[in-house]
Design a protein around this motif. Structure first.
Motif, short mmCIF file in Angstrom:
data_model
loop_
_atom_site.label_atom_id
_atom_site.label_comp_id
_atom_site.label_asym_id
_atom_site.label_seq_id
_atom_site.Cartn_x
_atom_site.Cartn_y
_atom_site.Cartn_z
N LEU A 1 7.08 -2.59 1.10
CA LEU A 1 6.68 -3.89 0.56
C LEU A 1 7.23 -4.02 -0.85
CD1 LEU A 1 5.00 -6.53 0.51
CD2 LEU A 1 3.05 -5.14 -0.26
N ILE A 2 8.02 -5.07 -1.10
CA ILE A 2 8.54 -5.31 -2.45
C ILE A 2 7.84 -6.54 -3.02
CG2 ILE A 2 10.74 -4.16 -2.17
CD1 ILE A 2 12.04 -6.77 -1.46
N VAL A 3 7.44 -6.44 -4.29
CA VAL A 3 6.63 -7.49 -4.92
C VAL A 3 7.26 -7.87 -6.26
CG1 VAL A 3 4.29 -8.20 -5.54
CG2 VAL A 3 4.62 -6.29 -3.94
N ASP A 4 7.70 -9.12 -6.38
CA ASP A 4 8.30 -9.59 -7.63
C ASP A 4 8.29 -11.11 -7.63
OD1 ASP A 4 10.24 -10.15 -9.84
OD2 ASP A 4 10.52 -7.98 -9.75
N ASP A 5 8.06 -11.71 -8.80
CA ASP A 5 8.05 -13.17 -8.86
C ASP A 5 9.44 -13.75 -9.05
OD1 ASP A 5 7.98 -11.94 -11.42
OD2 ASP A 5 7.44 -13.87 -12.34
N GLN A 6 10.45 -12.90 -9.19
CA GLN A 6 11.83 -13.38 -9.34
C GLN A 6 12.56 -13.24 -8.00
OE1 GLN A 6 13.98 -12.09 -12.93
NE2 GLN A 6 12.04 -11.23 -13.68
N LYS B 1 -0.95 -5.48 7.25
CA LYS B 1 -0.16 -4.34 7.73
C LYS B 1 0.14 -3.39 6.57
CE LYS B 1 3.74 -3.28 10.71
NZ LYS B 1 4.91 -3.83 11.44
N LYS B 2 -0.35 -2.17 6.66
CA LYS B 2 -0.14 -1.20 5.58
C LYS B 2 1.32 -0.74 5.56
CE LYS B 2 -3.20 1.99 6.26
NZ LYS B 2 -3.96 3.24 6.01
N PRO B 3 2.01 -0.91 4.42
CA PRO B 3 3.39 -0.41 4.31
C PRO B 3 3.40 1.09 4.03
CG PRO B 3 2.73 -1.42 2.25
CD PRO B 3 1.56 -1.60 3.21
N ASP B 4 4.57 1.69 4.14
CA ASP B 4 4.71 3.11 3.82
C ASP B 4 4.91 3.32 2.33
OD1 ASP B 4 4.76 4.34 6.55
OD2 ASP B 4 6.43 2.94 6.78
N LEU B 5 5.38 2.28 1.63
CA LEU B 5 5.64 2.38 0.19
C LEU B 5 5.64 0.98 -0.39
CD1 LEU B 5 8.10 4.68 -1.62
CD2 LEU B 5 8.40 2.24 -1.96
N ILE B 6 5.26 0.87 -1.67
CA ILE B 6 5.27 -0.42 -2.36
C ILE B 6 6.11 -0.31 -3.63
CG2 ILE B 6 3.88 -2.15 -3.58
CD1 ILE B 6 1.52 -1.35 -1.76
N ILE B 7 7.00 -1.27 -3.80
CA ILE B 7 7.76 -1.40 -5.05
C ILE B 7 7.32 -2.71 -5.68
CG2 ILE B 7 10.04 -1.59 -6.11
CD1 ILE B 7 11.19 -0.17 -3.63
N ALA C 1 -10.19 3.58 0.14
CA ALA C 1 -9.75 4.81 0.81
C ALA C 1 -8.63 4.53 1.81
CB ALA C 1 -10.94 5.45 1.53
N ASP C 2 -8.57 3.30 2.33
CA ASP C 2 -7.55 2.96 3.33
C ASP C 2 -6.17 2.78 2.72
OD1 ASP C 2 -9.35 2.98 5.44
OD2 ASP C 2 -9.84 0.86 5.21
N THR C 3 -6.11 2.45 1.43
CA THR C 3 -4.81 2.14 0.83
C THR C 3 -4.45 2.98 -0.39
OG1 THR C 3 -5.88 0.37 -0.47
CG2 THR C 3 -4.87 -0.25 1.63
N ARG C 4 -5.36 3.83 -0.84
CA ARG C 4 -5.11 4.54 -2.11
C ARG C 4 -3.95 5.53 -2.04
NH1 ARG C 4 -10.60 7.51 -1.60
NH2 ARG C 4 -11.27 5.72 -2.81
N LEU C 5 -3.58 5.95 -0.81
CA LEU C 5 -2.50 6.93 -0.69
C LEU C 5 -1.13 6.31 -0.46
CD1 LEU C 5 -4.28 9.71 1.43
CD2 LEU C 5 -3.93 9.61 -1.04
N ILE C 6 -1.05 4.98 -0.48
CA ILE C 6 0.27 4.34 -0.37
C ILE C 6 1.02 4.57 -1.67
CG2 ILE C 6 1.53 2.18 -0.06
CD1 ILE C 6 -0.90 1.06 1.42
N PRO C 7 2.19 5.22 -1.64
CA PRO C 7 2.94 5.48 -2.88
C PRO C 7 3.48 4.18 -3.48
CG PRO C 7 4.22 6.18 -0.96
CD PRO C 7 2.86 5.80 -0.46
N THR C 8 3.54 4.13 -4.80
CA THR C 8 3.99 2.92 -5.49
C THR C 8 5.03 3.24 -6.56
OG1 THR C 8 2.11 3.10 -7.02
CG2 THR C 8 1.84 1.65 -5.12
#
Length: 338
Positions: free
Chosen positions: A12-17, A51-57, A78-85
């Motif tokens: 999952l990539i998150v950016d306003d640009q 949908k839980k991603p494997d990684l978030i940028i 607890a469901d999302t705290r281990l998703i790497p960012t």
């Protein structure tokens, strides 16, 4: 997809640009990753819920909800705290990085980003994520085993789940942190996993155990600890598994600990375990009412069997009906031997 094909990691990539989103998407897709996109923290949280991603940028500075606040919310669950960012930012000052590290961001990437650096960091974090997933798979096996052991005795139907719920609520009530609440929740389910070593003739015996049989029963905390010890993720749960049969006056087992020498999570599970045993039907006893159970617990606390302060809080919660499982629900269960 056949069994020999490997599912692409979802990022999952998150950016306003828009231009940053497209550059990231192009780079990641060229490496074979599946890409999800969001333009701010609010959209990102909605996407993760679906949908839980494997990684978030994620970018740091965004409208509606910035990157730090978004990651902070994910780390609360607890469901999302281990998703790497990975945090994308053009800000390199110390204060912003400290804030991001405090909330649990795993790595940083400058803007504009370097393609090789991006892919290297993504691969490293996804590799770590795969190890975590393997640990979770192993934990699932452990929990399934614990429930299978519970299933050997029809009189303990739902016992582990109830202890998990009671224990977590009591832990939260007395102000335990999230890590300990999670340990208590897990401990409620797997505290008796060592009973896998106890023969059915002893485990299911309707009458009083002989001295020799009781000695065999008393081995289950140590057996359970040894089963779970190789799992580093279960380290916070080990004190519950080993010491949930200890008593405030030192009369318990396996180590005859007393008072505050017994870890608080173990004392807590011991109390909710007592309560569940009182309110449910067993081969050797009827199900006691709430009032009868409280009277028995009070008497045993006066006899120095249980942590008096913890018992007081627990009884106050019972009287205030702070638990979802009601006595009528539990007593409606039909207990039949297979």
């Amino acid at each position: 997809m056949n069994s020999s094909e490997k599912k692409a990691a979802e990022i999952l990539i998150v950016d306003d640009q828009e231009i940053i989103l497209r550059l990231l998407e192009e780079t990641l897709k060229s490496e074979g990753y599946a890409v999800l996109m969001a333009s701010n923290g609010v959209e990102a949280l909605e996407a993760v819920e679906k949908k839980k991603p494997d990684l978030i940028i994620t970018d740091m500075l965004m409208p509606k909800l910035n990157g730090c606040d978004m990651v902070s919310k994910l780390k609360e669950s607890a469901d999302t705290r281990l998703i790497p960012t990975i945090m994308l930012t053009g800000l390199f000052d110390f204060e912003h990085k400290v804030r991001a590290l405090e909330i649990g961001v795993d790595d940083f990437l400058g803007k504009p980003f370097n393609r090789i650096e991006l892919i290297t960091k993504v691969r490293a974090l996804l590799k770590t994520k795969s190890y975590i997933d393997q640990l979770e798979d192993a934990e699932t096996v452990i929990f399934s085993l614990a429930l299978a052991i519970e299933g050997r005795d029809p009189y303990t139907n739902g016992h582990c789940q109830r202890l998990s719920e009671y224990g977590a609520k009591l832990a939260k009530k007395i102000g335990m942190d999230d890590l300990m609440i999670d340990a208590v929740r897990k401990g409620g389910v797997i505290h008796d996993i060592g009973k896998i070593s106890v023969p059915d003739a002893i485990l299911l015996k309707p009458g009083k155990l002989t001295e020799a049989e009781y000695e065999i029963m008393k081995t289950h905390p140590e057996v359970g600890e040894n089963i779970c010890k190789p799992m580093k993720s279960l380290t916070p749960v080990l004190p519950i598994i080993r010491w949930h049969q200890e008593r405030w006056d030192g009369s318990g087992y396996p180590d005859k600990l007393s008072g505050t020498a017994i870890p608080l999570p173990a004392r807590l599970i011991a109390i909710v375990d007592l309560y569940d045993a009182l309110i449910t039907v067993r081969p050797y006893k009827k199900a006691f009412s709430l009032q009868e159970s409280i009277e028995i617990m009070s008497k045993e606390t006066q006899e120095n069997k249980w942590d008096p302060n913890l018992m007081k809080v627990f009884q106050e919660m019972l009287i205030a009906n702070e638990f979802e499982k009601t006595l009528s629900e539990i007593n409606s269960i039909k207990y039949e031997h297979a």
